[in-house]
Design a protein around this motif. Sequence first.
Motif, PDB file in Angstrom:
ATOM      1  N   GLY A   1      53.557  47.663  30.411  1.00 62.10           N
ATOM      2  CA  GLY A   1      52.295  47.053  31.573  1.00 62.10           C
ATOM      3  C   GLY A   1      51.686  46.110  31.653  1.00 62.10           C
ATOM      4  O   GLY A   1      53.029  45.032  31.350  1.00 62.10           O
TER       5      GLY A   1
ATOM      6  N   ARG B   1      64.451  51.486  34.387  1.00 61.97           N
ATOM      7  CA  ARG B   1      64.644  50.489  35.048  1.00 61.97           C
ATOM      8  C   ARG B   1      62.729  50.287  35.577  1.00 61.97           C
ATOM      9  O   ARG B   1      62.361  49.441  35.871  1.00 61.97           O
ATOM     10  CB  ARG B   1      65.449  50.697  36.353  1.00 61.97           C
ATOM     11  N   TYR B   2      62.164  51.747  36.535  1.00 61.28           N
ATOM     12  CA  TYR B   2      61.629  51.247  37.240  1.00 61.28           C
ATOM     13  C   TYR B   2      60.794  52.981  37.688  1.00 61.28           C
ATOM     14  O   TYR B   2      61.844  53.698  36.770  1.00 61.28           O
ATOM     15  CB  TYR B   2      61.697  50.984  38.677  1.00 61.28           C
ATOM     16  N   TYR B   3      59.168  53.029  37.978  1.00 58.20           N
ATOM     17  CA  TYR B   3      59.290  54.378  38.077  1.00 58.20           C
ATOM     18  C   TYR B   3      57.848  54.154  39.206  1.00 58.20           C
ATOM     19  O   TYR B   3      58.013  52.946  39.497  1.00 58.20           O
ATOM     20  CB  TYR B   3      58.523  54.485  36.815  1.00 58.20           C
TER      21      TYR B   3
ATOM     22  N   LEU C   1      56.302  51.232  43.547  1.00 52.47           N
ATOM     23  CA  LEU C   1      56.901  51.056  42.190  1.00 52.47           C
ATOM     24  C   LEU C   1      57.147  50.685  41.038  1.00 52.47           C
ATOM     25  O   LEU C   1      56.074  49.145  41.270  1.00 52.47           O
ATOM     26  CB  LEU C   1      58.975  50.712  42.654  1.00 52.47           C
ATOM     27  N   MET C   2      57.634  50.164  39.527  1.00 53.96           N
ATOM     28  CA  MET C   2      56.213  49.377  38.964  1.00 53.96           C
ATOM     29  C   MET C   2      57.655  49.405  37.870  1.00 53.96           C
ATOM     30  O   MET C   2      58.745  49.862  37.119  1.00 53.96           O
ATOM     31  CB  MET C   2      55.015  50.419  38.068  1.00 53.96           C
ATOM     32  N   LEU C   3      57.659  48.112  37.172  1.00 57.21           N
ATOM     33  CA  LEU C   3      58.911  47.977  36.576  1.00 57.21           C
ATOM     34  C   LEU C   3      58.752  48.944  35.214  1.00 57.21           C
ATOM     35  O   LEU C   3      57.851  48.907  34.674  1.00 57.21           O
ATOM     36  CB  LEU C   3      59.034  46.545  36.144  1.00 57.21           C
ATOM     37  N   ASP C   4      60.055  48.886  34.507  1.00 57.24           N
ATOM     38  CA  ASP C   4      59.662  50.075  33.625  1.00 57.24           C
ATOM     39  C   ASP C   4      60.199  49.391  32.266  1.00 57.24           C
ATOM     40  O   ASP C   4      59.924  47.800  32.178  1.00 57.24           O
ATOM     41  CB  ASP C   4      60.183  51.700  33.196  1.00 57.24           C
TER      42      ASP C   4
ATOM     43  N   GLY D   1      62.835  49.023  30.235  1.00 55.09           N
ATOM     44  CA  GLY D   1      64.246  48.163  30.464  1.00 55.09           C
ATOM     45  C   GLY D   1      64.506  46.987  30.593  1.00 55.09           C
ATOM     46  O   GLY D   1      65.261  46.174  30.158  1.00 55.09           O
ATOM     47  N   PRO D   2      63.936  46.617  32.075  1.00 55.48           N
ATOM     48  CA  PRO D   2      64.335  44.965  32.757  1.00 55.48           C
ATOM     49  C   PRO D   2      63.961  43.866  31.231  1.00 55.48           C
ATOM     50  O   PRO D   2      64.194  43.684  30.701  1.00 55.48           O
ATOM     51  CB  PRO D   2      63.120  44.754  33.331  1.00 55.48           C
TER      52      PRO D   2
ATOM     53  N   TYR E   1      53.829  40.616  34.410  1.00 51.78           N
ATOM     54  CA  TYR E   1      53.464  41.256  35.237  1.00 51.78           C
ATOM     55  C   TYR E   1      53.356  41.611  36.522  1.00 51.78           C
ATOM     56  O   TYR E   1      54.622  42.072  36.851  1.00 51.78           O
ATOM     57  CB  TYR E   1      53.490  42.161  33.933  1.00 51.78           C
TER      58      TYR E   1
ATOM     59  N   ASN F   1      56.653  42.086  38.864  1.00 52.34           N
ATOM     60  CA  ASN F   1      57.436  43.700  39.418  1.00 52.34           C
ATOM     61  C   ASN F   1      57.015  43.256  40.879  1.00 52.34           C
ATOM     62  O   ASN F   1      56.911  43.150  41.902  1.00 52.34           O
ATOM     63  CB  ASN F   1      55.366  44.352  39.491  1.00 52.34           C
TER      64      ASN F   1
ATOM     65  N   PHE G   1      59.974  42.193  41.824  1.00 46.84           N
ATOM     66  CA  PHE G   1      61.372  43.446  41.559  1.00 46.84           C
ATOM     67  C   PHE G   1      60.891  43.792  42.720  1.00 46.84           C
ATOM     68  O   PHE G   1      61.843  44.993  43.789  1.00 46.84           O
ATOM     69  CB  PHE G   1      60.800  44.565  40.542  1.00 46.84           C
ATOM     70  N   ARG G   2      59.816  43.822  43.707  1.00 48.32           N
ATOM     71  CA  ARG G   2      59.850  45.148  44.652  1.00 48.32           C
ATOM     72  C   ARG G   2      60.177  44.796  45.676  1.00 48.32           C
ATOM     73  O   ARG G   2      60.614  44.956  46.831  1.00 48.32           O
ATOM     74  CB  ARG G   2      57.642  45.399  44.956  1.00 48.32           C
TER      75      ARG G   2
ATOM     76  N   VAL H   1      63.764  45.180  46.198  1.00 51.50           N
ATOM     77  CA  VAL H   1      64.659  46.884  46.310  1.00 51.50           C
ATOM     78  C   VAL H   1      64.147  46.788  46.999  1.00 51.50           C
ATOM     79  O   VAL H   1      64.924  48.183  47.227  1.00 51.50           O
ATOM     80  CB  VAL H   1      63.357  47.331  44.570  1.00 51.50           C
TER      81      VAL H   1
ATOM     82  N   LYS I   1      67.349  38.298  33.985  1.00 50.09           N
ATOM     83  CA  LYS I   1      68.131  39.486  33.932  1.00 50.09           C
ATOM     84  C   LYS I   1      67.683  40.585  34.050  1.00 50.09           C
ATOM     85  O   LYS I   1      67.875  41.447  34.198  1.00 50.09           O
ATOM     86  CB  LYS I   1      68.635  39.443  31.706  1.00 50.09           C
ATOM     87  N   ALA I   2      65.659  40.582  33.505  1.00 50.62           N
ATOM     88  CA  ALA I   2      65.526  41.132  33.974  1.00 50.62           C
ATOM     89  C   ALA I   2      65.253  41.835  35.723  1.00 50.62           C
ATOM     90  O   ALA I   2      65.474  43.647  35.119  1.00 50.62           O
ATOM     91  CB  ALA I   2      64.098  41.127  33.616  1.00 50.62           C
ATOM     92  N   LEU I   3      65.202  41.018  36.204  1.00 51.59           N
ATOM     93  CA  LEU I   3      65.400  41.588  37.519  1.00 51.59           C
ATOM     94  C   LEU I   3      66.636  41.783  38.252  1.00 51.59           C
ATOM     95  O   LEU I   3      67.126  42.763  38.935  1.00 51.59           O
ATOM     96  CB  LEU I   3      64.895  40.268  38.655  1.00 51.59           C
TER      97      LEU I   3
ATOM     98  N   TYR J   1      68.649  43.348  36.471  1.00 58.15           N
ATOM     99  CA  TYR J   1      69.035  44.991  35.548  1.00 58.15           C
ATOM    100  C   TYR J   1      68.185  45.917  36.217  1.00 58.15           C
ATOM    101  O   TYR J   1      69.063  47.340  36.743  1.00 58.15           O
ATOM    102  CB  TYR J   1      68.384  44.992  33.989  1.00 58.15           C
ATOM    103  N   ALA J   2      66.881  45.367  37.083  1.00 59.54           N
ATOM    104  CA  ALA J   2      65.685  46.344  37.394  1.00 59.54           C
ATOM    105  C   ALA J   2      66.173  46.929  39.062  1.00 59.54           C
ATOM    106  O   ALA J   2      66.592  47.779  39.283  1.00 59.54           O
ATOM    107  CB  ALA J   2      64.731  45.512  37.469  1.00 59.54           C
TER     108      ALA J   2
END
Lengths: 270, 270
Positions: A132, A162-164, A170-173, A175-176, B137, B141, B144-145, B148, B179-181, B183-184
């Motif tokens: 987190g 990837r996320y939850y 949505l929140m990055l998990d 995996g990334p 984070y 995030n 990412f949001r 996505v 890479k993180a983004l 994958y996410a």
Amino acid sequence: MAAAATAAWAQRLAGVRGLLLDVSGVLYDGGDGGGTPIPGSPEAVARIKQSGLKLRFCTNESQKSREKFVGLLQRLGFDISVDEVTAPAPAACQVLKQRGLQPYLLVHDDVRSEFDKMDTSNPNCVVIADAGEGFSYQNLNEAFRVLVSLENPVLLSLGKGRYYKETDGLMLDVGPYMKALEYACDVQAEVVGKPAPEFFQAALKEMGTEAHETIMIGDDIVNDVGGAQRCGMRALQVRTGKFSKKPDLETLFPALRSLCTGPGPFCPGV
Amino acid sequence: MAAAATAAWAQRLAGVRGLLLDVSGVLYDGGDGGGTPIPGSPEAVARIKQSGLKLRFCTNESQKSREKFVGLLQRLGFDISVDEVTAPAPAACQVLKQRGLQPYLLVHDDVRSEFDKMDTSNPNCVVIADAGEGFSYQNLNEAFRVLVSLENPVLLSLGKGRYYKETDGLMLDVGPYMKALEYACDVQAEVVGKPAPEFFQAALKEMGTEAHETIMIGDDIVNDVGGAQRCGMRALQVRTGKFSKKPDLETLFPALRSLCTGPGPFCPGV
């Protein structure tokens, strides 16, 4: 649910003796104040337990120790205990012990107690979990520096989701962030948790059922459904959690219950 | 350097009219107080300029605006001006304009001024750069949001470097976060900066030389050397920056100078 549909479900689920249940996105969505139960899920868990089906919670939760996690779920109204939970942190500790590894922990403070017995001096591997807010630049950079300094870098990742979904979005998990370290250090992570076969097999062993008589229910098509199917289980994907449409666990339950109301050896108490 | 080795270098470098110079890890190492020049590099830059070779600085620096970056290098003793620098932020602005994109900026505050003219309301893409401590984070995030939520997610990455060296150690660059983004969100980033061919071609155009008569000097085997070679340039890898062994730019200079001490059309002033 129409009788025909119920009958079709019953056929699909024939021979099932045990259920593995994902937790986040299936039973509850995390968020402020701990999160909120998905409507109907506490009742569904209670009814599964009454049905005589074996039940085990198979989670990739890696932000909290099992004690904290189970305490939260109990407060949300679920009938659950620590010894019913298969989680990646204890599985990672076993791997560390077996291989004599001393980890640098890039984990949330709330899960750190699971690693209390591990020697974290002179780390020769990195363990990454859903940290987190702990995924600061500084912390990820420190994990990178540990890995890049090792002749044979070992990266254990508690899941690779990837996320939850939390209540506010949505929140990055983990995996990334696992991918970030893989790329930075040109290393391949070893995943402890779903979808690793060893993890599902441990859960089956703890529950006492065989793969072909067990069904996995989760919201993640890769980590829950794909992982379980590769181990010879059947799997159901709910549309709660990462998804926004039905069916959720509550609407699946009549199908599960139909297993147990007909004649058969597996539901003696119903 | 022995005469034979100098002659071998001269042969390899025959026909070179212009140099593209990477900056971080070649001219200086960043760090506390701005960083420190790599010994001999300010002098090497001065001598290259005196030699009559054309020179341009080709950097993936994306943590600072060109003004701040050049100001820092001048304070460290380098003869450099803003209009000699090819950098990814202005190149990204061109891409955004051409395609009518409104970015969410996951960038360092010190480079934000390069995007002053961009409309960042209702973002329909994400621009990621070396944000340093800005890679919290929460910020990742948020990026990412945005991604996505888009039907056709666009991710522009200012470089894809794995890490770079500062005076107190190695630092994660933008690449791992890209890479993180990726994958996410299951998206492929578009890289603006080295090793993208368009970026090298823009630098060549600005310098006024052809690829076959230009040499790229950098410390990164993928982004500097590989990228330049794919554009038809020759390339030299220094062992400063990410590497710990010689040759550095200073030890390469006698070879470069040997180009310009023999007879030939390209070094009239030497």
